[in-house]
Design a protein around this motif. Structure first.
Motif, short mmCIF file in Angstrom:
data_model
loop_
_atom_site.label_atom_id
_atom_site.label_comp_id
_atom_site.label_asym_id
_atom_site.label_seq_id
_atom_site.Cartn_x
_atom_site.Cartn_y
_atom_site.Cartn_z
N VAL A 23 15.18 -19.09 108.88
CA VAL A 23 14.03 -19.03 109.77
C VAL A 23 12.77 -19.16 108.91
CG1 VAL A 23 12.77 -17.63 111.44
CG2 VAL A 23 15.25 -17.54 111.37
N GLY A 24 11.85 -19.94 109.37
CA GLY A 24 10.60 -20.10 108.65
C GLY A 24 10.28 -21.56 108.44
N SER A 25 9.00 -21.87 108.38
CA SER A 25 8.53 -23.22 108.12
C SER A 25 9.13 -24.24 109.07
CB SER A 25 8.82 -23.60 106.66
OG SER A 25 8.21 -24.81 106.35
N GLY A 26 9.19 -23.91 110.35
CA GLY A 26 9.67 -24.85 111.34
C GLY A 26 11.16 -25.06 111.35
N ASP A 27 11.93 -24.11 110.89
CA ASP A 27 13.38 -24.27 110.84
C ASP A 27 14.05 -23.30 111.80
OD1 ASP A 27 15.62 -24.81 108.01
OD2 ASP A 27 15.71 -25.51 110.05
N LEU A 28 15.35 -23.21 111.69
CA LEU A 28 16.16 -22.45 112.62
C LEU A 28 17.35 -21.87 111.89
CD1 LEU A 28 17.21 -23.50 116.12
CD2 LEU A 28 19.01 -23.26 114.45
N GLU A 29 17.73 -20.67 112.28
CA GLU A 29 18.92 -20.00 111.73
C GLU A 29 19.94 -19.86 112.86
OE1 GLU A 29 19.47 -16.01 109.20
OE2 GLU A 29 18.61 -15.69 111.20
N SER A 47 9.98 -18.45 118.60
CA SER A 47 8.53 -18.26 118.53
C SER A 47 7.80 -19.19 119.49
CB SER A 47 8.05 -18.53 117.10
OG SER A 47 8.28 -19.89 116.75
N VAL A 48 8.54 -20.09 120.15
CA VAL A 48 7.93 -21.07 121.04
C VAL A 48 7.96 -20.53 122.47
CG1 VAL A 48 8.01 -23.44 121.87
CG2 VAL A 48 8.72 -22.93 119.52
N ASP A 49 6.81 -20.12 122.95
CA ASP A 49 6.72 -19.59 124.31
C ASP A 49 6.97 -20.69 125.34
OD1 ASP A 49 6.13 -17.05 123.37
OD2 ASP A 49 3.96 -17.37 123.46
N GLY A 50 7.63 -20.32 126.44
CA GLY A 50 7.86 -21.24 127.54
C GLY A 50 8.94 -22.27 127.28
N SER A 51 9.87 -22.00 126.38
CA SER A 51 10.88 -23.01 126.02
C SER A 51 12.25 -22.75 126.65
CB SER A 51 11.01 -23.11 124.50
OG SER A 51 11.45 -21.88 123.96
N HIS A 52 12.34 -21.84 127.62
CA HIS A 52 13.62 -21.51 128.24
C HIS A 52 14.32 -22.76 128.79
CE1 HIS A 52 16.38 -20.29 131.47
NE2 HIS A 52 16.62 -19.26 130.67
N THR A 53 13.61 -23.58 129.55
CA THR A 53 14.22 -24.78 130.15
C THR A 53 14.69 -25.75 129.08
OG1 THR A 53 12.83 -24.54 132.10
CG2 THR A 53 13.82 -26.69 131.75
N LEU A 54 13.92 -25.92 128.02
CA LEU A 54 14.32 -26.80 126.93
C LEU A 54 15.63 -26.33 126.30
CD1 LEU A 54 13.59 -29.15 124.95
CD2 LEU A 54 12.52 -27.40 123.53
N LEU A 73 26.92 -16.74 119.53
CA LEU A 73 26.05 -17.60 118.74
C LEU A 73 24.63 -17.07 118.88
CD1 LEU A 73 25.53 -20.18 117.06
CD2 LEU A 73 25.28 -21.40 119.24
N ASP A 74 24.04 -16.65 117.77
CA ASP A 74 22.66 -16.17 117.75
C ASP A 74 21.80 -17.23 117.08
OD1 ASP A 74 23.12 -13.62 118.95
OD2 ASP A 74 23.95 -12.94 117.03
N ILE A 75 20.74 -17.62 117.77
CA ILE A 75 19.79 -18.61 117.27
C ILE A 75 18.46 -17.91 117.04
CG2 ILE A 75 18.55 -20.75 117.79
CD1 ILE A 75 21.55 -21.19 117.55
N ASN A 76 17.93 -18.02 115.83
CA ASN A 76 16.61 -17.53 115.50
C ASN A 76 15.76 -18.75 115.17
OD1 ASN A 76 17.25 -14.69 115.71
ND2 ASN A 76 18.47 -15.01 113.87
N ASP A 77 14.84 -19.08 116.07
CA ASP A 77 14.10 -20.34 115.99
C ASP A 77 12.64 -20.11 115.65
OD1 ASP A 77 13.33 -23.06 116.47
OD2 ASP A 77 12.67 -22.45 118.47
N PHE A 78 12.15 -20.93 114.76
CA PHE A 78 10.73 -20.91 114.42
C PHE A 78 10.13 -22.29 114.63
CE2 PHE A 78 7.10 -20.50 111.41
CZ PHE A 78 6.49 -19.41 112.00
N GLY A 79 10.40 -22.86 115.81
CA GLY A 79 9.82 -24.15 116.17
C GLY A 79 10.59 -25.36 115.68
N ALA A 80 11.89 -25.24 115.51
CA ALA A 80 12.69 -26.37 115.05
C ALA A 80 12.74 -27.47 116.10
CB ALA A 80 14.11 -25.91 114.73
N THR A 81 12.87 -28.69 115.66
CA THR A 81 13.03 -29.82 116.57
C THR A 81 14.45 -29.78 117.15
OG1 THR A 81 13.87 -31.32 114.88
CG2 THR A 81 11.46 -31.22 115.18
N PRO A 82 14.70 -30.46 118.27
CA PRO A 82 16.06 -30.51 118.82
C PRO A 82 17.08 -31.07 117.82
CG PRO A 82 14.51 -31.19 120.49
CD PRO A 82 13.73 -31.06 119.20
N GLY A 83 16.67 -32.02 117.00
CA GLY A 83 17.58 -32.57 115.99
C GLY A 83 18.00 -31.54 114.96
N VAL A 84 17.07 -30.74 114.50
CA VAL A 84 17.38 -29.67 113.54
C VAL A 84 18.25 -28.61 114.21
CG1 VAL A 84 16.40 -27.79 112.16
CG2 VAL A 84 15.38 -30.06 112.07
N ALA A 85 17.93 -28.27 115.46
CA ALA A 85 18.75 -27.29 116.18
C ALA A 85 20.19 -27.76 116.27
CB ALA A 85 18.16 -27.04 117.57
#
Length: 100
Positions: A23-29, A47-54, A73-85
């Motif tokens: 997590v950090g610098s636009g990545d995802l764990e 950290s991205v508000d309003g992203s439930h539908t996405l 599966l636990d996802i900790n997201d700091f603004g990762a793109t769908p490709g990184v996710a």
């Protein structure tokens, strides 16, 4: 910070726990723990508000493209793109498949 939970049918099982990404610098764990049963329980903390539908659409699509394993599966997201996710989730499932 927002937190979402989703549940999907599981068609396969994996043997071990695994972690991919940071997590950090636009990545995802992604953290995976196998469990008995026929469901994959997903928890997304982002950290991205309003992203439930996405996220819901992301996992709906993923469940159509691959067999999901039973577990947590636990996802900790700091603004990762769908490709990184997608990359991190595929990595964590692959790693869990090799774990003992």
């Amino acid at each position: 910070m927002e937190r979402f939970e989703f549940t999907y049918p599981a068609q396969t099982s994996l043997t071990g726990c695994a972690q991919a990404g940071v997590v950090g610098s636009g990545d995802l764990e992604a953290l995976y723990e196998p469990k008995n049963g026929d469901k994959l329980h997903v928890t997304v903390t982002t950290s991205v508000d309003g992203s439930h539908t996405l996220w819901q659409r992301f996992f709906d699509r993923l469940s159509q493209l691959r067999e999901l394993p039973a577990g947590q599966l636990d996802i900790n997201d700091f603004g990762a793109t769908p490709g990184v996710a997608r990359l991190r989730i595929e990595q964590v499932f692959e790693e869990a498949g090799y774990a003992n």
